[in-house]
Design a protein around this motif. Sequence first.
Motif: not given
Length: 415
Positions: A51-60, A66-71
Motif C-alpha cells: 500500500d506504499v504510494d510515495v517513495v522519498l529517497s536519498d541518492i547516496n 537511490g539511482l539503483s533503487l529507481l532502476s
Amino acid sequence: MSISILVVDDEPDLEILLIQKFRRQIRDGALRFLFARDGVEALTILADHEDVDVVLSDINMPRMDGLSLLSKLRERGESLSTIIVSAYSDMANIRTAMNRGAYDFVTKPIDFSDLEATIAKTIHHVEAMREVQRRQAAAEQARASLSRYFSPNLADRLASSAGALELGGARRQVASLFTDLTGFTTLAEAIEPNVLGPLLNDYIVGMTDIVFAHEGTVAKIIGDALHVLFGAPTDQPDHARRAIACSLELDAFACSFREHWRETGIEVGHTRIGAHVGSAVVGNFGGGRFFDYSAYGDTINIAARLQAANKTLGSRVCVSGAIAAMAQDFCGRPVGDLLLRGRSEPIRAFEPLNPEKCASGETQAYLRAFEELQAGDCHAVASFAALVGRDPEDRLASFHLKRLLNGDASTVITL
C-alpha cells in the motif's frame, strides 16, 4: 484517504524531523511514514507493504543507492511516485533520477517548507492516478457486464459513458428481431445433458457472435430464443438494414448448425426469425438490483408474432413490410397481408432473400405467381402448382397453393 510514504535515507535524524513536521497529518491518519536505511531494506519493506504510494529517497546510501533503487522499481513495474533527495550541486544525478522515473526532487540541505509543498504536490498526483485507476476498473467491470448484451465496440462506448444506461426507459425508433429454435424442448428431453450443454452453448455463441458482428443488442436470451434490438441503446440510422442482414446471416448459420448436428445423429429443428421496425420504450428496468435491458411496445409484439407466424407459413424468416421499406436494397418474396393476433388491420410481410437467390428464376416465378394471387387471377393456382412441382421444399409456395385449393384466393392471411 491515507497516503503511505516510504522514506529511504541513512540519516537517522531525518526520521525524527519528518515525524515532528507532519505530526498533525500522522495523527489524523492522512499520512503514514515507513523508514528504510538503504535501497535493499526499501525493497524488503515494499514487498511487505503493497500500500506504499510515495517513495522519498536519498541518492547516496550504502549497499544500494537511490539511482539503483529507481532502476529496481522500474524493472518490477512499480507504479510509485518517487521524490529524490540530493545536493543541489549534484544535478547530473538528479537528471539521471528523473530519467529513471522519479516524479520530483528536493535538494539538501532540506527546506522542510519546500519538502512539504513537494509532498503535497506528489500526493495530489497519487490521488489523481488513483482516480484514473478507479475509473478504469469501473469501466472494465461495466464492459464485462455490458459485453453480455452488446457488441464489443458498443460495450466499450457504453462503459465509458457514465449515464448511458441509467434506470428508466426512453422512446426510440428500433428494429426488433426474435429467433426461436423449433422443437428444442422436445430435443432437450431426448438427449443427455453432456450433449445438450455443448449443443446449446455452440448455438447461442454462434447466434450472438453474428448479432454482435452487425452491432446489434441482445436484449434477452431465454433458453434457445433471442430477442435482438438495433437502434438501441445508441442510434443506428440504418437499423432496419442491419436487422435484415443479421436475420439472413442468422438463418444461414442456423441451417449450417442443423446440418452439422444431423451428421452426428441429432435432429435439430429449424430456427424461425421475425423482425419489425417502429417505436418502442427501451431502457434498463432492473430496479437497481440486476441489469435488465428491455424493450416494450407494439413494435416488439409484432416482431415476436412475425417470428411465430413462420410456423403457419412454412417459412423460416418473416419480416414486416415496414422494415423492408426502410432497409436499403431490400430483396425478398412477399408473404401476404398477415392479420396477427390482437390486431384489426393486416400488415404486409416478406421473406427476405440474399441477392443471388432474389435474382433466381424460381424467385421471379414466385413474384409473378403472387402478382396473380393479388390480382385475383385464376392462373395463380397453376403458377403456384408449378413452383411446388419444381421445388417440393418451397414451403411458402406450398402454403399458398394449399390455400388456393381450399378456395382462399386472398392475400390476407389470418393467424
